[in-house]
Motif scaffolding. Structure first.
Motif, PDB file in Angstrom:
ATOM      1  N   SER A  69       0.828  -1.209   0.000  1.00 33.83           N
ATOM      2  CA  SER A  69       0.000   0.000   0.000  1.00 33.83           C
ATOM      3  C   SER A  69       0.862   1.258   0.000  1.00 33.83           C
ATOM      4  N   LEU A  70       1.866   1.290   0.849  1.00 29.71           N
ATOM      5  CA  LEU A  70       2.763   2.451   0.904  1.00 29.71           C
ATOM      6  C   LEU A  70       3.535   2.626  -0.400  1.00 29.71           C
ATOM      7  N   LEU A  71       4.006   1.525  -0.967  1.00 30.64           N
ATOM      8  CA  LEU A  71       4.725   1.599  -2.243  1.00 30.64           C
ATOM      9  C   LEU A  71       3.819   2.134  -3.354  1.00 30.64           C
ATOM     10  N   LEU A  72       2.581   1.669  -3.382  1.00 29.94           N
ATOM     11  CA  LEU A  72       1.632   2.124  -4.401  1.00 29.94           C
ATOM     12  C   LEU A  72       1.296   3.607  -4.216  1.00 29.94           C
ATOM     13  N   ILE A  73       1.102   4.030  -2.978  1.00 30.64           N
ATOM     14  CA  ILE A  73       0.831   5.447  -2.691  1.00 30.64           C
ATOM     15  C   ILE A  73       2.009   6.309  -3.136  1.00 30.64           C
ATOM     16  N   ASN A  74       3.220   5.884  -2.804  1.00 33.20           N
ATOM     17  CA  ASN A  74       4.406   6.651  -3.195  1.00 33.20           C
ATOM     18  C   ASN A  74       4.546   6.727  -4.713  1.00 33.20           C
ATOM     19  N   LYS A  75       4.268   5.617  -5.396  1.00 36.63           N
ATOM     20  CA  LYS A  75       4.393   5.588  -6.859  1.00 36.63           C
ATOM     21  C   LYS A  75       3.356   6.500  -7.505  1.00 36.63           C
ATOM     22  N   ILE A  76       2.138   6.483  -7.015  1.00 35.46           N
ATOM     23  CA  ILE A  76       1.117   7.348  -7.615  1.00 35.46           C
ATOM     24  C   ILE A  76       1.449   8.810  -7.347  1.00 35.46           C
ATOM     25  N   ASN A  77       1.953   9.115  -6.163  1.00 31.68           N
ATOM     26  CA  ASN A  77       2.368  10.494  -5.866  1.00 31.68           C
ATOM     27  C   ASN A  77       3.484  10.934  -6.811  1.00 31.68           C
ATOM     28  N   GLN A  78       4.473  10.059  -7.018  1.00 30.80           N
ATOM     29  CA  GLN A  78       5.582  10.363  -7.937  1.00 30.80           C
ATOM     30  C   GLN A  78       5.075  10.576  -9.363  1.00 30.80           C
ATOM     31  N   ASN A  79       4.166   9.711  -9.808  1.00 32.63           N
ATOM     32  CA  ASN A  79       3.657   9.817 -11.170  1.00 32.63           C
ATOM     33  C   ASN A  79       2.815  11.081 -11.356  1.00 32.63           C
ATOM     34  N   PHE A  80       2.074  11.486 -10.344  1.00 32.55           N
ATOM     35  CA  PHE A  80       1.339  12.754 -10.428  1.00 32.55           C
ATOM     36  C   PHE A  80       2.310  13.922 -10.558  1.00 32.55           C
ATOM     37  N   ILE A  81       3.353  13.908  -9.736  1.00 33.51           N
ATOM     38  CA  ILE A  81       4.341  14.994  -9.773  1.00 33.51           C
ATOM     39  C   ILE A  81       5.019  15.056 -11.142  1.00 33.51           C
ATOM     40  N   LYS A  82       5.412  13.882 -11.674  1.00 27.15           N
ATOM     41  CA  LYS A  82       6.060  13.835 -12.995  1.00 27.15           C
ATOM     42  C   LYS A  82       5.199  14.476 -14.076  1.00 27.15           C
ATOM     43  N   GLY A 139       3.044  16.862 -13.516  1.00 30.34           N
ATOM     44  CA  GLY A 139       2.742  18.248 -13.163  1.00 30.34           C
ATOM     45  C   GLY A 139       1.501  18.450 -12.314  1.00 30.34           C
ATOM     46  N   PHE A 140       1.036  17.408 -11.633  1.00 24.50           N
ATOM     47  CA  PHE A 140      -0.152  17.539 -10.782  1.00 24.50           C
ATOM     48  C   PHE A 140       0.257  17.574  -9.318  1.00 24.50           C
ATOM     49  N   ASP A 141      -0.213  18.584  -8.626  1.00 23.75           N
ATOM     50  CA  ASP A 141       0.069  18.766  -7.206  1.00 23.75           C
ATOM     51  C   ASP A 141      -1.077  18.156  -6.402  1.00 23.75           C
ATOM     52  N   ILE A 142      -1.228  16.837  -6.528  1.00 21.05           N
ATOM     53  CA  ILE A 142      -2.288  16.111  -5.838  1.00 21.05           C
ATOM     54  C   ILE A 142      -1.663  14.868  -5.221  1.00 21.05           C
ATOM     55  N   THR A 143      -2.085  14.558  -4.006  1.00 22.48           N
ATOM     56  CA  THR A 143      -1.565  13.367  -3.340  1.00 22.48           C
ATOM     57  C   THR A 143      -2.576  12.230  -3.458  1.00 22.48           C
ATOM     58  N   ALA A 144      -2.106  11.029  -3.180  1.00 19.12           N
ATOM     59  CA  ALA A 144      -2.978   9.861  -3.192  1.00 19.12           C
ATOM     60  C   ALA A 144      -4.100  10.018  -2.164  1.00 19.12           C
ATOM     61  N   GLU A 145      -3.808  10.657  -1.040  1.00 17.82           N
ATOM     62  CA  GLU A 145      -4.832  10.902  -0.020  1.00 17.82           C
ATOM     63  C   GLU A 145      -5.926  11.822  -0.560  1.00 17.82           C
ATOM     64  N   GLN A 146      -5.521  12.857  -1.271  1.00 16.84           N
ATOM     65  CA  GLN A 146      -6.494  13.764  -1.867  1.00 16.84           C
ATOM     66  C   GLN A 146      -7.271  13.056  -2.967  1.00 16.84           C
ATOM     67  N   LEU A 147      -6.588  12.189  -3.701  1.00 24.35           N
ATOM     68  CA  LEU A 147      -7.233  11.430  -4.768  1.00 24.35           C
ATOM     69  C   LEU A 147      -8.385  10.596  -4.217  1.00 24.35           C
ATOM     70  N   LYS A 148      -8.178   9.966  -3.049  1.00 23.67           N
ATOM     71  CA  LYS A 148      -9.237   9.158  -2.453  1.00 23.67           C
ATOM     72  C   LYS A 148     -10.514   9.971  -2.270  1.00 23.67           C
ATOM     73  N   MET A 149     -10.363  11.203  -1.796  1.00 24.45           N
ATOM     74  CA  MET A 149     -11.533  12.073  -1.595  1.00 24.45           C
ATOM     75  C   MET A 149     -12.165  12.451  -2.922  1.00 24.45           C
ATOM     76  N   LEU A 150     -11.318  12.756  -3.896  1.00 21.54           N
ATOM     77  CA  LEU A 150     -11.851  13.099  -5.215  1.00 21.54           C
ATOM     78  C   LEU A 150     -12.650  11.932  -5.797  1.00 21.54           C
ATOM     79  N   VAL A 151     -12.142  10.723  -5.647  1.00 23.39           N
ATOM     80  CA  VAL A 151     -12.829   9.547  -6.181  1.00 23.39           C
ATOM     81  C   VAL A 151     -14.219   9.418  -5.549  1.00 23.39           C
TER      82      VAL A 151
END
Length: 143
Positions: free
Chosen positions: A17-30, A32-44
């Motif tokens: 879970s932590l690895l997946l969260i970190n990877k999605i955060n990295q991919n968002f940053i790459k 150009g999106f300033d959104i975290t996996a935690e914020q994504l959960k709320m958006l979903v």
């Protein structure tokens, strides 16, 4: 008796879970999106059913009130959501997606799909189905 905690189900689930969260955060940053996996959960949750109270959002994502407030503050700062007074409860706010929050879904979905395909590499669909069934059963057992 447990010989190696690193091999237990709980450890493996938390680690992945932590690895997946970190990877999605990295991919968002790459991208150009300033959104975290935690914020994504709320958006979903809001993409599925817009107009939730902060308490409902917290229950949906398994977060406590203070964490929910911080996440909502971050989403509001990014103009992805807006708070509105609850129609019958003066103490509560209802959270709605802004147009930006609704439209960003189309931009984030390919990043999420790419991240999941990275995670699922070299795993057959059949094994993923069984894996999800096992996780669902563990979840039921613990509730």
């Amino acid at each position: 008796m447990i010989k190696n905690l690193n091999e237990t189900t709980g450890y493996k689930i938390r680690n992945v879970s932590l690895l997946l969260i970190n990877k999605i955060n990295q991919n968002f940053i790459k991208k150009g999106f300033d959104i975290t996996a935690e914020q994504l959960k709320m958006l979903v949750v809001l993409w599925e059913s817009d107009g939730k109270t902060q308490n409902e959002l917290g229950e949906s994502v398994g977060k406590f009130k203070t964490s929910v407030t911080k996440i909502i503050d971050g989403l509001e700062k990014r103009k992805l959501i807006q708070r509105a007074p609850h129609p019958t409860d003066r103490r509560a706010n209802v959270i709605y997606l802004t147009e930006v929050g609704k439209n960003i879904k189309k931009q984030l979905e390919p990043i999420i799909e790419h991240t999941l395909s990275e995670a699922h590499k070299n795993i057959s669909n059949e094994k993923l189905i069984v894996f999800h069934e096992v996780l669902n059963q563990i979840e039921k057992n613990l509730k």
